[in-house]
Write an enzyme that holds these catalytic residues in place. Structure first.
Site: not given
Ligand code: CA
Ligand code: ZLV
Ligand code: ZN
Length: 386
Positions: A181
């Site tokens: 992320h």
């Molecule tokens: Ca990513």
């Protein structure tokens, strides 16, 4: 030259400083700056440098780094040495979250200011219209925070580059295909509507780093905040495959561009989303990873292309060299040129498109799941219509 020519009607610039490729995070650390040497060797062996403007950027100044980072953190990075003992018994970490993931090694500050300088240089080539696409494979270090290091990242070159773009652009779309992320970039622009962040990643709050990026983390919950609905997350399970990944990417990115109408795009091309990556868990091939770059290029917006993760160096280098060829719109032979330096390093796989190792992760992404993710994103985008 292998018949690779400058693209017609647009300019691609390539920002690389070989000085940082010699750095070492330590024997057992998965981040290998040497993968950048391998990338550049393949790019040059194909003659792609003939088709681009090549820059060896200077290091960013400490003042430039402080445009995002807190002064005391930059001062720390500048003065700390491997022999300093900065262990903090209260937080059980080293100062500013340095330690195992983010070790203090010789030349650390030089390394940081070089990759940040390259991203700033690339962003400036876009804002002064000298480039249409600017590439920095040494950048894309998306976990670094204003005041601390995180996940192999010390300076957030992406945030610095986007701040540069925002001097000239009303809206910047940030897309992140690293398997992790893009939390640092999301956090930096959480409260503004001038940057939309969109990350595709493996998500498992308890077990996969950094544990953030759920589908419903979309910005401040207060709808009065301009940043509401401007952080988008595409959480995925292990083993996603080429066709699924490409369709998902297009089904999500296209409506984001249509609704948000960015005037520039930043694409983080972390290569740990490839199958067979030492840290990743997807089953994506180099051609499918590249298809995302080709798709974003088609919007014809000023485009900043960055690296990121990628822990199986031979695959990282092939992916980024192939993606460089897509940026310049050159057809390259699928076999690495015979004169490629370190060719022996690639063993029996003398092709740009090796059969990656998909044996480790079974595909846990059902069609129904992926459809629900696309619906969740579309729901957020509906809030954008003013
Ligand atoms: Ca990513
Ligand atoms: O690719 O690390 O899981 C952009 C990027 O996105 C963790 N770190 C944290 C939470 C507790 N630590 C583990 C500490 C381990 C320190 C050394 C490794 C060493 C050998 C092999 C694997 C790792 C490792 N570390 C695997 N995953 C982690 C993550 C950080 C991932 C950063 C991804 C960076 C460049
Ligand atoms: Zn990663």
């Amino acid at each position: 030259n292998n018949g690779i020519k400058k693209p017609k009607g647009y300019t691609v610039s390539y920002h690389a400083n070989p000085e940082m490729e010699q750095m070492h995070f330590g024997q057992k650390h998965p981040m290998k700056p040497w993968r950048l040497t391998l990338t550049n060797k393949i790019v040059m062996a194909y003659g792609m440098h003939e088709a681009m403007d090549i820059y060896i950027p200077r290091a960013a100044s400490s003042q430039e780094l402080k445009d995002f980072h807190r002064g005391d953190y930059i001062d720390f990075l500048q003065r700390v040495t491997p022999s300093d003992n900065t262990w903090d018994p209260d937080s059980q970490t080293y100062a500013y979250n340095t330690g195992d993931d983010c070790p203090i090694f010789d030349g650390l500050y030089n390394y940081c200011s070089l990759y940040a300088g390259a991203s700033l240089d690339a962003a400036r080539k876009l804002t002064n219209h000298q480039s249409n696409i600017a590439i920095n494979w040494s950048g894309g270090l998306h976990h670094a925070k204003k005041n601390e290091a995180s996940g192999f990242c010390y300076i957030n070159d992406i945030v610095l580059a986007i701040l540069q773009l925002l001097l000239h652009h009303p809206r910047v779309l940030y897309i992140d295909i690293d398997v992790h992320h893009g939390d640092g970039v999301e956090q930096a622009f959480w409260s503004t509507d001038r940057v939309m962040t969109l990350s595709f990643h493996k998500y498992n709050r308890a077990e996969f780093f950094p544990g953030t990026g759920a589908l419903d983390d979309t910005g401040p919950l207060n709808n009065a905040s301009p940043g509401a609905h401007h952080s988008l997350n595409v959480p995925l399970h292990d083993g996603i495959e080429d066709a699924q990944y490409i369709k998902l990417f297009e089904d999500v990115v296209k409506p984001c561009v249509r609704q948000y109408k960015p005037t520039a795009i930043v694409l983080q091309c972390g290569a740990d989303s490839l199958g067979g990556d030492r840290l990743g868990c997807f089953n994506v091939n180099i051609k499918a990873h590249g298809a995302c770059v080709a798709f974003v290029k088609k919007f014809n917006l000023p485009l900043l292309v960055l690296g990121g993760g990628g822990y199986t160096p031979r695959n990282v280098a092939k992916a980024w060299a192939y993606e460089t060829s897509l940026c310049i719109g050159a057809e390259v032979h699928p076999n690495l040129p015979a004169h490629t330096p370190f060719l022996e390093h690639f063993g029996n796989e003398k092709t740009l498109f090796p059969k990656l190792d998909f044996t480790r992760y079974e595909n846990k992404n059902s069609r129904v799941y992926l459809e629900s993710v696309v619906m969740g994103i579309m729901e957020q985008l509906r809030y954008l219509q003013g």
